[in-house]
Scaffold this motif. Structure first.
Motif, short mmCIF file in Angstrom:
data_model
loop_
_atom_site.label_atom_id
_atom_site.label_comp_id
_atom_site.label_asym_id
_atom_site.label_seq_id
_atom_site.Cartn_x
_atom_site.Cartn_y
_atom_site.Cartn_z
N GLY A 55 -3.83 12.26 7.41
CA GLY A 55 -2.92 11.31 8.52
C GLY A 55 -3.82 9.95 8.46
O GLY A 55 -3.71 9.17 7.44
N HIS A 56 -4.59 9.71 9.84
CA HIS A 56 -5.16 8.53 9.92
C HIS A 56 -6.72 8.78 10.04
O HIS A 56 -7.09 9.86 10.46
CB HIS A 56 -4.77 7.92 11.01
N LEU A 57 -7.49 7.98 10.01
CA LEU A 57 -9.02 7.90 10.11
C LEU A 57 -9.11 7.86 11.73
O LEU A 57 -8.88 6.65 12.30
CB LEU A 57 -9.73 6.92 9.45
N THR A 100 0.84 -1.22 -0.03
CA THR A 100 -0.01 -0.07 -0.14
C THR A 100 1.01 1.39 0.21
O THR A 100 0.63 2.10 -0.82
CB THR A 100 -1.00 0.11 1.17
N HIS A 101 1.85 1.39 0.62
CA HIS A 101 2.80 2.50 0.83
C HIS A 101 4.03 2.23 1.49
O HIS A 101 4.27 1.16 1.98
CB HIS A 101 2.30 3.65 1.54
N ASN A 102 4.88 3.17 1.61
CA ASN A 102 6.34 3.09 2.03
C ASN A 102 6.62 3.23 3.72
O ASN A 102 7.85 3.27 4.06
CB ASN A 102 7.30 3.82 1.46
N HIS A 103 5.44 3.07 4.22
CA HIS A 103 5.69 3.23 5.91
C HIS A 103 6.11 1.72 6.39
O HIS A 103 5.70 0.72 5.95
CB HIS A 103 4.23 3.92 6.61
N THR A 104 7.00 1.80 7.28
CA THR A 104 7.65 0.60 7.82
C THR A 104 6.50 -0.42 8.33
O THR A 104 6.82 -1.69 8.26
CB THR A 104 8.75 0.90 9.22
N ASP A 105 5.51 0.19 9.09
CA ASP A 105 4.47 -0.92 9.38
C ASP A 105 3.73 -1.50 8.45
O ASP A 105 2.83 -2.16 8.58
CB ASP A 105 3.41 0.06 10.63
N HIS A 106 4.27 -1.44 7.16
CA HIS A 106 3.54 -1.81 5.87
C HIS A 106 4.70 -2.54 4.92
O HIS A 106 4.32 -3.50 4.42
CB HIS A 106 2.69 -0.93 5.09
N ILE A 107 5.95 -2.52 5.19
CA ILE A 107 6.97 -3.17 4.51
C ILE A 107 7.94 -3.76 5.04
O ILE A 107 9.00 -4.20 4.75
CB ILE A 107 7.54 -2.00 3.52
N CYS A 119 -5.62 9.21 0.61
CA CYS A 119 -5.02 10.40 1.17
C CYS A 119 -4.17 10.24 2.63
O CYS A 119 -4.99 9.85 3.56
CB CYS A 119 -5.96 11.58 1.32
N HIS A 120 -2.90 10.06 2.51
CA HIS A 120 -2.09 9.69 3.66
C HIS A 120 -0.67 10.36 3.18
O HIS A 120 -0.43 10.79 1.99
CB HIS A 120 -2.21 8.33 3.69
N ASP A 121 0.21 10.46 4.40
CA ASP A 121 1.20 11.28 4.28
C ASP A 121 2.60 10.29 3.88
O ASP A 121 3.58 10.19 4.52
CB ASP A 121 1.69 12.08 5.42
N THR A 149 -6.37 1.27 4.83
CA THR A 149 -6.05 1.09 6.14
C THR A 149 -5.37 2.25 6.62
O THR A 149 -5.23 2.68 7.84
CB THR A 149 -5.14 -0.08 6.52
N ASP A 150 -4.70 3.12 5.72
CA ASP A 150 -4.06 4.61 5.94
C ASP A 150 -4.70 5.57 5.40
O ASP A 150 -4.05 5.88 4.25
CB ASP A 150 -2.47 4.38 5.82
N LEU A 151 -5.59 6.22 5.93
CA LEU A 151 -6.06 7.59 5.15
C LEU A 151 -6.66 8.52 6.25
O LEU A 151 -7.40 8.33 7.00
CB LEU A 151 -7.29 7.12 4.32
#
Ligand SMILES: [Zn+2]
Ligand SMILES: [Zn+2]
Length: 273
Positions: A200-202, A65-72, A130-132, A152-154
Motif C-alpha cells: 500500500g502506502h508508507l 511510475t505506475h498506472n494509478h490515476t493520480d500519476h497518469i 512494492c505497491h498495489d 512516492t508509492d510504496l
C-alpha cells in the motif's frame, strides 16, 4: 596563466503537485527538464511550470511510475498535444495502455528496469517498489555529483529500493498517512487494510524510522511526499519525524533540510549545486 574555466553543474527540483489527488515533479538542469509522473491535467502542468519560470518547450520527457490515476491523469494530453515522449518499463506500459489511454506510438519509450539510460544529459535508473499496481517503479536521477531519488508509492522499503533511497542527495519519499488517523478514520476496513499493507502506502512512522536509521552525510534535502488528504497533515508528518529523530538522539541542526510537499500547488524550487 589563464585560469581553467570549471563548469558548475546545477540540478533543480520542484514538486508541482504531490498526493493522492495528483503527482507531478520537475527535475531540471541549466538546459533541459524532465517530469516524473503526470497525475494532474496538462493545463495545470503548463501553468505550474510557468509559475516557476520553466517553459514546456524545455521538457524532454516524462517518466511514469505506475498506472494509478493520480500519476497518469494528464499523460494522454501531455503526449498528444505537446509531443513529449513518455518513458517507463514494459510492464508499466502494459498496465497504462490497458486502461484505454490513447498515447501516440511516437511518444512511447520503453526503458529497462535497474539499468541506467540517458535522457537529456541525466543518467536515470528505474527501480522496483512494492505497491498495489501491476508494476510500480521509483526513479534515481543523476547529474554531476547530485542524485535525486523519487519513491512516492510504496507499502514498505524493500531491499531493492533501499540502496537507491540511501544514495540520494535529494530524496523524495512518501509519508502518506498518520497511523492513528487512518485507524480511527472513516475509511472502510478493506481500504484501511490496503493502505497499511506491504503493497500500500508508507506511513509517517515507517518513513521517519527509515530516515532516522539511514540519513547519511551525502543527503542534503528530504522532501516528504504524497500526503493523504484524509489521513494526514503536514504538522503530523513533521512532528513524527522530529520525535523519531529525537528519540534516537539525532539532532539535524538544519542539515539535511526538510520540506513537506504541497498537495495541490508547487513547492518552491530546490537548487542543488
Ligand atoms: Zn499515488
Ligand atoms: Zn499508487
Amino acid at each position: 596563466m589563464v585560469p581553467i574555466a570549471r563548469t558548475v553543474m546545477k540540478l533543480n527540483f520542484c514538486s508541482l503537485s504531490s498526493g493522492s489527488s495528483g503527482n507531478c515533479y520537475y527535475v531540471g538542469n541549466e538546459f533541459h527538464g524532465i517530469l516524473i509522473d503526470a497525475g494532474i491535467s496538462a493545463t495545470s502542468i503548463r501553468r505550474f511550470l510557468k509559475h516557476i519560470d520553466i517553459s514546456m518547450q524545455t521538457i524532454m520527457g516524462v517518466l511514469i511510475t505506475h498506472n494509478h490515476t493520480d500519476h497518469i491523469k494528464g499523460l494522454e494530453v501531455l503526449t498528444r498535444k505537446n509531443s513529449i515522449p513518455a518513458f517507463t518499463t514494459k510492464k508499466v506500459w502494459e498496465s497504462v495502455l490497458g486502461q484505454q489511454m490513447r498515447i501516440s506510438s511516437d511518444c512511447i519509450r520503453e526503458i529497462p528496469l535497474m539499468e541506467k539510460f540517458n535522457l537529456a544529459g541525466f543518467d536515470i535508473e528505474a527501480f522496483p517498489v512494492c505497491h498495489d499496481a501491476p508494476e510500480t517503479v521509483g526513479y534515481h536521477i543523476c547529474y554531476g555529483d547530485e542524485k535525486i531519488t523519487i519513491a512516492t508509492d510504496l507499502g514498505h522499503i524493500c531491499h531493492t529500493a533501499a540502496p537507491y533511497i540511501r544514495a540520494a542527495t535529494l530524496l523524495v519519499i512518501e509519508s502518506n498517512y498518520d497511523e492513528e488517523m487512518l485507524i480511527t478514520g472513516q475509511y472502510p476496513y478493506y481500504l484501511k487494510a490496503r493502505i497499511k499493507s506491504d503493497h500500500g502506502h508508507l506511513g509517517n512512522h515507517q518513513a521517519s524510522a527509515f530516515l532516522a536509521d539511514n540519513i547519511g552525510d551525502n543527503l542534503k534535502h528530504i522532501c516528504l511526499a504524497h500526503l493523504s488528504k484524509n489521513n494526514n497533515t503536514p504538522e503530523l508528518v513533521l512532528r513524527t519525524l522530529q520525535r523519531t529523530l529525537s528519540e534516537r538522539g539525532i539532532n539535524l541542526n538544519g542539515y539535511p533540510q526538510i520540506s513537506i510537499l504541497n498537495r495541490n500547488s508547487p513547492t518552491g524550487m530546490i537548487r542543488l549545486i
